[in-house]
Design an enzyme around this catalytic site. Structure first.
Site, mmCIF file in Angstrom:
data_model
loop_
_atom_site.group_PDB
_atom_site.id
_atom_site.type_symbol
_atom_site.label_atom_id
_atom_site.label_comp_id
_atom_site.label_asym_id
_atom_site.label_seq_id
_atom_site.Cartn_x
_atom_site.Cartn_y
_atom_site.Cartn_z
ATOM 1 N N GLY A 128 -31.899 21.543 -38.947
ATOM 2 C CA GLY A 128 -31.537 21.306 -40.336
ATOM 3 C C GLY A 128 -32.032 19.957 -40.805
ATOM 4 N N GLU B 226 -25.328 17.475 -41.192
ATOM 5 C CA GLU B 226 -26.250 17.303 -42.314
ATOM 6 C C GLU B 226 -25.516 16.905 -43.594
ATOM 7 O OE1 GLU B 226 -29.217 16.994 -41.732
ATOM 8 O OE2 GLU B 226 -29.461 18.014 -39.809
ATOM 9 N N HIS C 76 -27.635 8.506 -38.578
ATOM 10 C CA HIS C 76 -27.421 8.832 -37.173
ATOM 11 C C HIS C 76 -26.718 7.670 -36.482
ATOM 12 C CE1 HIS C 76 -30.995 11.778 -37.498
ATOM 13 N NE2 HIS C 76 -29.863 12.473 -37.483
ATOM 14 N N TRP D 33 -26.948 6.307 -33.685
ATOM 15 C CA TRP D 33 -27.725 5.380 -32.856
ATOM 16 C C TRP D 33 -28.695 4.525 -33.674
ATOM 17 C CZ3 TRP D 33 -28.563 10.578 -33.226
ATOM 18 C CH2 TRP D 33 -29.830 10.997 -33.626
ATOM 19 N N VAL E 79 -22.252 1.086 -39.784
ATOM 20 C CA VAL E 79 -20.812 1.306 -39.759
ATOM 21 C C VAL E 79 -20.236 0.474 -38.619
ATOM 22 C CG1 VAL E 79 -18.955 2.994 -39.413
ATOM 23 C CG2 VAL E 79 -20.991 3.631 -40.730
ATOM 24 N N THR F 256 -18.418 2.118 -35.139
ATOM 25 C CA THR F 256 -19.149 2.989 -34.217
ATOM 26 C C THR F 256 -19.998 2.107 -33.307
ATOM 27 O OG1 THR F 256 -20.970 3.234 -35.803
ATOM 28 C CG2 THR F 256 -19.239 4.901 -35.849
ATOM 29 N N ASP G 174 -22.687 21.580 -30.243
ATOM 30 C CA ASP G 174 -21.590 21.762 -31.190
ATOM 31 C C ASP G 174 -20.218 21.609 -30.537
ATOM 32 O OD1 ASP G 174 -23.547 22.260 -33.029
ATOM 33 O OD2 ASP G 174 -22.704 24.154 -33.753
#
Length: 455
Positions: free
Chosen positions: A179, A219, A228, A230, A243, A246, A282
């Site tokens: 995606g 997405e 992402h 990383w 952020v 994280t 997932d």
């Protein structure tokens, strides 16, 4: 053409969002200016210079474009598969997913309810009732991240107004893509999310290990301005996701890692690989953090503020999801399963609450932990532009709502009616939000006023 002629399912999660982002940065000075303003606004929210106005759940109207090749009937996914994806989104963005119990105890206090829900649109752009699903046949064998699926002229489906609806295209993607999304600030005619049909929802053609609906969660996280986790620096440990709560990590994690997985000197806890913005399978991703929710709020109250209006009149009633069994018994749709030691747990619905309605949860607090100061974008102190209508509170009743609109004054939309005593607070919040949006518009005009060729 047979199924074997088509691109094979991906062996690992691959998201094309950063490919789209870098292409737009290279092609458009308007996009670069808008992204600089959006980043500055997000930084103000993170540092506490601005705080979220929104306190209630916002429901985003969704239109799903199923773009399928008739030679491969499986691409024309069924309604049940689409509804299964909406159910996953409504659990994940409300921190009501039962597998949140798998978050390591050290990070459970960071798990946050984004107070965002998703419903298929009940009203189309012409004001007519709709089920929010569009089916378009195509002769194309597959699509890529070039946005061809988003236009009928290139074998896809034209979007509904992207400042009012979250457009999701479901199709056959090539090149191993699961995606991709477009970050806020991009061209309106291509705004939205694209998902491989075998990675969409939990039934039908959804195929393991991407059959948990988390590709769409990931997405839409990008669509709400999350990077992402990383930082997309190819393992250099020099960039992050902007952020604070994280941990910095070297690169994407895949499969189902074992905690702790240490990189970039981030021990003892290591990578937050169970975050929705990593690349794990997932069944190995379970959480957004408080800092990520703060960044999503900056987006929803800035560049995507028009959704705080359209959500009231365009979203249809929720389709109830079946109760999920946990060790503590069944958990109603929209309610989080209990997790021992979880500071951000979603409380159970109060007596008399609407059936299936998500229970209120504490507002995300300041990001826990410290991180290095993020470098300010080039247009310092410039707030994000807003390119939609001036918003009002997310759950004001809409007078003269179009057919299929939710009423909202008697709990029909899954939320209790607003007490009269809150009217003054609503008006204050609305005035503050309108003032900020007007300031953002003036800033945006100053940023892009001289750039017309590539806008």
């Amino acid at each position: 053409m047979t199924e074997s002629d088509l691109p094979q399912p991906p062996a690992r999660d691959l998201c094309g969002t950063m490919l789209v982002h870098r292409r737009l940065l290279n092609e458009s000075t308007t996009y670069r200016a808008r992204r600089a303003a959006i980043e500055n606004r997000a930084l103000q929210y993170e540092r506490g210079r601005r705080s979220p106005v929104r306190e209630e759940v916002v429901t985003l109207p969704v239109v799903v474009h199923v773009v399928h090749n008739p030679a491969v009937p499986g691409q024309d996914i069924g309604d049940e598969q689409i509804h299964s994806q909406l159910a996953v989104l409504n659990r994940d963005f409300r921190a009501a997913n039962p597998d949140r119990e798998k978050v390591p105890p050290v990070w459970r206090p960071l798990v946050a309810d984004a107070k965002i829900e998703f419903r298929l649109a009940a009203v189309d752009p012409e004001g007519e009732p709709t089920d929010g699903i569009i089916r378009v046949a195509t002769e194309r064998r597959s699509f890529s991240f070039d946005d061809a699926v988003k236009a009928s002229a290139t074998g896809g489906s034209d979007p509904w107004p992207t400042d009012q609806y979250l457009n999701i295209w479901v199709c056959q993607l090539g090149g191993g893509l699961l995606g991709y999304a477009q970050f806020p600030g991009g061209p309106p005619q291509t705004d939205g999310v694209v998902i491989l049909h075998t990675a969409f929802g939990t039934t039908g053609t959804a195929t393991a290990p991407f059959d948990g609906g988390r590709t769409a969660t990931h997405e839409i996280g990008h669509w709400l301005d999350l990077y992402h986790i990383w930082g997309d620096d190819d393992g250099a440990c020099t960039s992050d996701d902007r952020v604070a709560d994280t941990p910095n990590q070297a690169d994407a994690n895949t499969g189902s890692p074992v905690f702790p997985h240490i990189s970039c000197g981030n021990g003892p806890n290591g990578d937050m690989f169970m975050n929705y913005m990593d690349y794990t399978d997932d069944n190995a991703m379970f959480m957004f953090t408080r800092g990520q929710v703060t960044r999503m709020n900056a987006c929803l109250e800035g560049v995507r503020a028009s959704f705080l209006v359209s959500s009231r009149t365009l979203a249809g009633p929720a389709r109830p999801a079946p109760a999920t069994l946990t060790s503590a018994g069944p958990v109603p749709s929209g309610a989080a399963s209990p997790a021992a030691g979880t500071a951000a747990a979603v409380p159970a619905p109060a007596p008399g609450a609407a059936a299936g309605a998500p229970a209120p949860a504490p507002s995300p607090g300041p990001a826990a932990g410290a991180a290095g100061e993020h470098q300010a974008a080039s247009s310092a102190a410039a707030p994000a532009p807003s390119f939609g209508p001036v918003p009002g509170p997310a759950h004001w009743p809409a007078p003269g709502a179009a057919p299929g609109a939710t009423a909202g004054t008697d709990g029909q939309d899954g939320h209790a009616a607003r007490p009269d005593g809150e009217v003054a607070r609503v008006l204050r919040d609305s005035e503050r939000l309108v003032t900020e949006v007007l300031q953002d518009i003036r800033t945006a005009i100053g940023l892009v006023g001289g750039d017309r060729a590539d806008g």
